[in-house]
Design a protein around this motif. Sequence first.
Motif, PDB file in Angstrom:
ATOM      1  N   LEU A 174     -48.845 -13.659   3.805  1.00 26.87           N
ATOM      2  CA  LEU A 174     -49.361 -12.910   4.950  1.00 26.87           C
ATOM      3  C   LEU A 174     -48.960 -13.551   6.274  1.00 26.87           C
ATOM      4  O   LEU A 174     -48.625 -12.851   7.244  1.00 26.87           O
ATOM      5  CB  LEU A 174     -50.883 -12.797   4.850  1.00 26.87           C
ATOM      6  CG  LEU A 174     -51.420 -11.957   3.690  1.00 26.87           C
ATOM      7  CD1 LEU A 174     -52.944 -12.021   3.636  1.00 26.87           C
ATOM      8  CD2 LEU A 174     -50.949 -10.508   3.795  1.00 26.87           C
ATOM      9  N   ILE A 175     -48.992 -14.888   6.331  1.00 29.32           N
ATOM     10  CA  ILE A 175     -48.611 -15.565   7.576  1.00 29.32           C
ATOM     11  C   ILE A 175     -47.140 -15.337   7.889  1.00 29.32           C
ATOM     12  O   ILE A 175     -46.747 -15.195   9.060  1.00 29.32           O
ATOM     13  CB  ILE A 175     -48.915 -17.075   7.471  1.00 29.32           C
ATOM     14  CG1 ILE A 175     -50.414 -17.315   7.399  1.00 29.32           C
ATOM     15  CG2 ILE A 175     -48.307 -17.835   8.653  1.00 29.32           C
ATOM     16  CD1 ILE A 175     -50.807 -18.773   7.208  1.00 29.32           C
ATOM     17  N   ALA A 176     -46.305 -15.282   6.850  1.00 30.84           N
ATOM     18  CA  ALA A 176     -44.863 -15.143   7.058  1.00 30.84           C
ATOM     19  C   ALA A 176     -44.423 -13.717   7.363  1.00 30.84           C
ATOM     20  O   ALA A 176     -43.311 -13.519   7.876  1.00 30.84           O
ATOM     21  CB  ALA A 176     -44.117 -15.653   5.821  1.00 30.84           C
ATOM     22  N   LEU A 177     -45.252 -12.742   7.078  1.00 29.91           N
ATOM     23  CA  LEU A 177     -44.843 -11.341   7.280  1.00 29.91           C
ATOM     24  C   LEU A 177     -44.342 -11.045   8.695  1.00 29.91           C
ATOM     25  O   LEU A 177     -43.313 -10.372   8.858  1.00 29.91           O
ATOM     26  CB  LEU A 177     -45.998 -10.403   6.922  1.00 29.91           C
ATOM     27  CG  LEU A 177     -46.138 -10.011   5.453  1.00 29.91           C
ATOM     28  CD1 LEU A 177     -47.391  -9.167   5.241  1.00 29.91           C
ATOM     29  CD2 LEU A 177     -44.896  -9.256   4.972  1.00 29.91           C
ATOM     30  N   PRO A 178     -45.023 -11.512   9.764  1.00 30.07           N
ATOM     31  CA  PRO A 178     -44.518 -11.216  11.117  1.00 30.07           C
ATOM     32  C   PRO A 178     -43.156 -11.841  11.410  1.00 30.07           C
ATOM     33  O   PRO A 178     -42.466 -11.394  12.345  1.00 30.07           O
ATOM     34  CB  PRO A 178     -45.599 -11.813  12.032  1.00 30.07           C
ATOM     35  CG  PRO A 178     -46.829 -11.876  11.186  1.00 30.07           C
ATOM     36  CD  PRO A 178     -46.337 -12.175   9.812  1.00 30.07           C
ATOM     37  N   LEU A 179     -42.749 -12.862  10.659  1.00 31.34           N
ATOM     38  CA  LEU A 179     -41.469 -13.519  10.901  1.00 31.34           C
ATOM     39  C   LEU A 179     -40.310 -12.821  10.198  1.00 31.34           C
ATOM     40  O   LEU A 179     -39.155 -13.129  10.466  1.00 31.34           O
ATOM     41  CB  LEU A 179     -41.532 -14.979  10.420  1.00 31.34           C
ATOM     42  CG  LEU A 179     -42.577 -15.877  11.085  1.00 31.34           C
ATOM     43  CD1 LEU A 179     -42.548 -17.260  10.446  1.00 31.34           C
ATOM     44  CD2 LEU A 179     -42.320 -15.975  12.582  1.00 31.34           C
TER      45      LEU A 179
END
Length: 272
Positions: free
Chosen positions: A244-249
């Motif tokens: 989830l944390i990596a999704l915006p990247l």
Amino acid sequence: MVIPVHDVNPVRRTPWVTYALLAANVVVFLLTPGMAGSLTGESSLAQLCHLQAFLDHWAAVPRELIHHRMPPLVPTGEVGVGPQGPGCVVGPPSYDKSPELSVLTAMFLHGGWMHLLGNMLFLWIFGNNIEDRMGHLRFLLFYAVCGIAAAYAFALLDAGSGAPLIGASGAIAGVLGAYLVLYPKARVWVLVPFLVFLPLRLPAWIVLGLWFVLQAVYSSGAGVSDAGTVAYAAHVAGFVVGLLIALPLRPGTPPPPEPRGILFGRRARPGW
């Protein structure tokens, strides 16, 4: 279960944080009482009692995390003789312990050589690319957040447990979740046990997707956290948080290079 050995995904900068985490885990393991000689499997009662006290002091304990207090009696590290024979002595704690900080210290403790080497292998293969994409300081923060989330998720599922929760698995699971989001098509060399170990080059989404499915299946049963067992629920939680944390990247992440060279003992065709 496949064993990853290398990914075809070069980095642009030296992954200093990944190297530092690898070194710190190894050094702490070597300084943990009795662990450096655990390869032989021989431990005296005194060593086991000392290790039990050490882990109770520095590991995360689910009931301490949930209730935010230490139990009235803890292992002292001493050996005593009771009605049933020699055993480890318990007594009032001689130290103050912060449950929140124990989550961080527990991430550098491991229950044996296989536990350590397995975690470090996954961090070595997949950590450098996530650090390369996030940057050094953001990767370190990401690693800590995933580890903390994994520990508290496990504690919520087993709030009454007094068994120590140790290992970097939850944080590294977050790294795997991020890698799956950012580099699903990156090729990973793996060893597949089939009579002998067969080397294959597979997309990361197959390797990490299979890993996650297995952890989820195992976590549906009874998962416990001491050194002889595996906290699968913590792996699942860490993986999901990292994903989830990596999704915006993902939109700004360049794709990995198309692999070339030898494949299954023959020359790979362009575009493989």
